[in-house]
Write a protein that holds these residues in place. Sequence first.
Motif, PDB file in Angstrom:
ATOM      1  N   GLN A 116     -17.043  -5.467  -3.082  1.00 51.16           N
ATOM      2  CA  GLN A 116     -16.298  -6.525  -3.450  1.00 51.16           C
ATOM      3  C   GLN A 116     -15.480  -5.686  -4.898  1.00 51.16           C
ATOM      4  O   GLN A 116     -14.135  -6.170  -4.604  1.00 51.16           O
ATOM      5  N   LEU A 117     -15.051  -4.427  -4.826  1.00 48.41           N
ATOM      6  CA  LEU A 117     -13.697  -3.529  -5.340  1.00 48.41           C
ATOM      7  C   LEU A 117     -12.520  -3.728  -3.993  1.00 48.41           C
ATOM      8  O   LEU A 117     -11.321  -4.001  -4.516  1.00 48.41           O
ATOM      9  N   LEU A 118     -12.962  -3.435  -3.018  1.00 45.11           N
ATOM     10  CA  LEU A 118     -12.264  -3.675  -1.588  1.00 45.11           C
ATOM     11  C   LEU A 118     -12.041  -5.363  -1.425  1.00 45.11           C
ATOM     12  O   LEU A 118     -10.740  -5.169  -1.257  1.00 45.11           O
ATOM     13  N   ALA A 119     -13.136  -5.950  -1.375  1.00 45.17           N
ATOM     14  CA  ALA A 119     -12.046  -7.768  -1.287  1.00 45.17           C
ATOM     15  C   ALA A 119     -11.254  -8.700  -1.946  1.00 45.17           C
ATOM     16  O   ALA A 119     -10.140  -8.558  -1.803  1.00 45.17           O
ATOM     17  N   ASP A 120     -11.355  -7.642  -3.836  1.00 47.24           N
ATOM     18  CA  ASP A 120     -11.171  -7.752  -5.067  1.00 47.24           C
ATOM     19  C   ASP A 120      -9.411  -8.069  -4.662  1.00 47.24           C
ATOM     20  O   ASP A 120      -8.487  -7.534  -4.855  1.00 47.24           O
ATOM     21  N   ALA A 121      -9.177  -6.213  -4.059  1.00 49.59           N
ATOM     22  CA  ALA A 121      -8.236  -5.552  -3.816  1.00 49.59           C
ATOM     23  C   ALA A 121      -7.747  -6.488  -2.863  1.00 49.59           C
ATOM     24  O   ALA A 121      -5.830  -6.288  -2.614  1.00 49.59           O
ATOM     25  N   PHE A 122      -7.530  -6.397  -2.071  1.00 53.93           N
ATOM     26  CA  PHE A 122      -7.397  -7.466  -0.716  1.00 53.93           C
ATOM     27  C   PHE A 122      -6.750  -8.893  -1.247  1.00 53.93           C
ATOM     28  O   PHE A 122      -5.710  -9.011  -0.558  1.00 53.93           O
ATOM     29  N   ASP A 123      -8.070  -9.874  -1.647  1.00 54.88           N
ATOM     30  CA  ASP A 123      -7.010 -10.948  -2.519  1.00 54.88           C
ATOM     31  C   ASP A 123      -5.996 -11.111  -3.733  1.00 54.88           C
ATOM     32  O   ASP A 123      -5.973 -11.594  -4.280  1.00 54.88           O
ATOM     33  N   ASP A 124      -6.026  -9.677  -4.261  1.00 53.48           N
ATOM     34  CA  ASP A 124      -4.938  -9.146  -5.012  1.00 53.48           C
ATOM     35  C   ASP A 124      -5.328  -9.968  -6.714  1.00 53.48           C
ATOM     36  O   ASP A 124      -5.073 -10.779  -7.224  1.00 53.48           O
ATOM     37  N   HIS A 125      -7.212  -9.498  -7.085  1.00 47.44           N
ATOM     38  CA  HIS A 125      -7.447  -9.972  -8.421  1.00 47.44           C
ATOM     39  C   HIS A 125      -7.364  -9.127  -9.516  1.00 47.44           C
ATOM     40  O   HIS A 125      -7.503  -9.502 -11.008  1.00 47.44           O
ATOM     41  N   PHE A 126      -6.473  -8.245  -9.147  1.00 44.50           N
ATOM     42  CA  PHE A 126      -6.629  -6.916  -9.742  1.00 44.50           C
ATOM     43  C   PHE A 126      -5.783  -6.815  -9.696  1.00 44.50           C
ATOM     44  O   PHE A 126      -4.831  -5.926  -8.970  1.00 44.50           O
ATOM     45  N   GLN A 144      -9.786   4.623  -0.379  1.00 44.74           N
ATOM     46  CA  GLN A 144      -9.424   3.906   0.408  1.00 44.74           C
ATOM     47  C   GLN A 144      -8.555   2.396  -0.762  1.00 44.74           C
ATOM     48  O   GLN A 144      -7.582   1.984   0.137  1.00 44.74           O
ATOM     49  N   VAL A 145      -8.462   1.907  -1.816  1.00 46.29           N
ATOM     50  CA  VAL A 145      -7.905   1.039  -2.515  1.00 46.29           C
ATOM     51  C   VAL A 145      -6.867   1.898  -3.082  1.00 46.29           C
ATOM     52  O   VAL A 145      -5.651   0.853  -2.469  1.00 46.29           O
ATOM     53  N   ARG A 146      -6.877   3.029  -3.016  1.00 47.45           N
ATOM     54  CA  ARG A 146      -5.514   3.166  -3.694  1.00 47.45           C
ATOM     55  C   ARG A 146      -4.659   3.744  -2.439  1.00 47.45           C
ATOM     56  O   ARG A 146      -3.442   4.305  -2.587  1.00 47.45           O
ATOM     57  N   ALA A 147      -4.858   4.419  -1.245  1.00 48.32           N
ATOM     58  CA  ALA A 147      -4.415   4.947  -0.100  1.00 48.32           C
ATOM     59  C   ALA A 147      -4.027   3.340  -0.321  1.00 48.32           C
ATOM     60  O   ALA A 147      -2.626   3.619   0.636  1.00 48.32           O
ATOM     61  N   ARG A 148      -4.764   2.546   0.112  1.00 46.32           N
ATOM     62  CA  ARG A 148      -3.835   0.819   0.873  1.00 46.32           C
ATOM     63  C   ARG A 148      -3.273   0.104   0.074  1.00 46.32           C
ATOM     64  O   ARG A 148      -2.595  -0.786   0.150  1.00 46.32           O
ATOM     65  N   PHE A 149      -3.219   0.637  -1.204  1.00 49.62           N
ATOM     66  CA  PHE A 149      -2.970  -0.298  -2.238  1.00 49.62           C
ATOM     67  C   PHE A 149      -2.169   0.826  -3.321  1.00 49.62           C
ATOM     68  O   PHE A 149      -2.989   0.475  -4.417  1.00 49.62           O
ATOM     69  N   PRO A 150      -1.357   0.962  -3.429  1.00 48.60           N
ATOM     70  CA  PRO A 150      -0.672   2.311  -3.914  1.00 48.60           C
ATOM     71  C   PRO A 150      -0.411   2.166  -5.688  1.00 48.60           C
ATOM     72  O   PRO A 150       0.108   2.715  -6.183  1.00 48.60           O
TER      73      PRO A 150
END
Length: 206
Positions: A116-126, A144-150
């Motif tokens: 859910q965390l990764l999906a929401d990051a990719f979908d720009d929910h937060f 991974q979230v911090r590396a891919r979405f700095p």
Amino acid sequence: MTRVVAYVDGFNLYFGLKAKGWKKHYWLDLNGLATSLLKPGQTLAGVHYFTSRIRANGRNVADMQRQSDYLDALATLPSLTIHYGHYLQKSRHCHSCGAQWMDYEEKMTDVNIAMQLLADAFDDHFDTALVISADSDLTTPVRQVRARFPAKRVIVAQPPGRNSVQLAGTATAAFTISETKVRQSQLPAAVATASGYVIHRPAHWR
């Protein structure tokens, strides 16, 4: 406003409260708790709660009913989604006496949170993810979230009575939730569902 989505590790939070002897705080309003942790300029965009329904073992009927009441009460909260894992039956063995018995192990929560965390990051929910857990298994998805979405922040709010140096060190920032926050974030003693059914706070949790 900065959008914040909260990800609540249900069992990690529960066992943290239990370890502190705070049974009186189990009737927790998760929307209220997440909101109380926001900073000025932040708005709560959603709450994801991850748990599993306890399985019957012949001795836990009252526990199952209390959990069911709590989940039904949480289901009345706006913008809160409940995600269910499951229990896996496992054989336990005592190395000292040789005794064997069947037990259950909760599965899927950390995987569900990670997905859910990764999906929401990719979908720009937060813009900021608020991870309420101290489970070190979440270290990799947070990294991974911090590396891919700095540009996105991941804040770890560790439940009372729980601590993971590894997870905290991977996050943008980390802190431990105080008793004051959980005490002030309780559901009403009586919660009405959409159908009009009233759920009462379990007497055992007072």
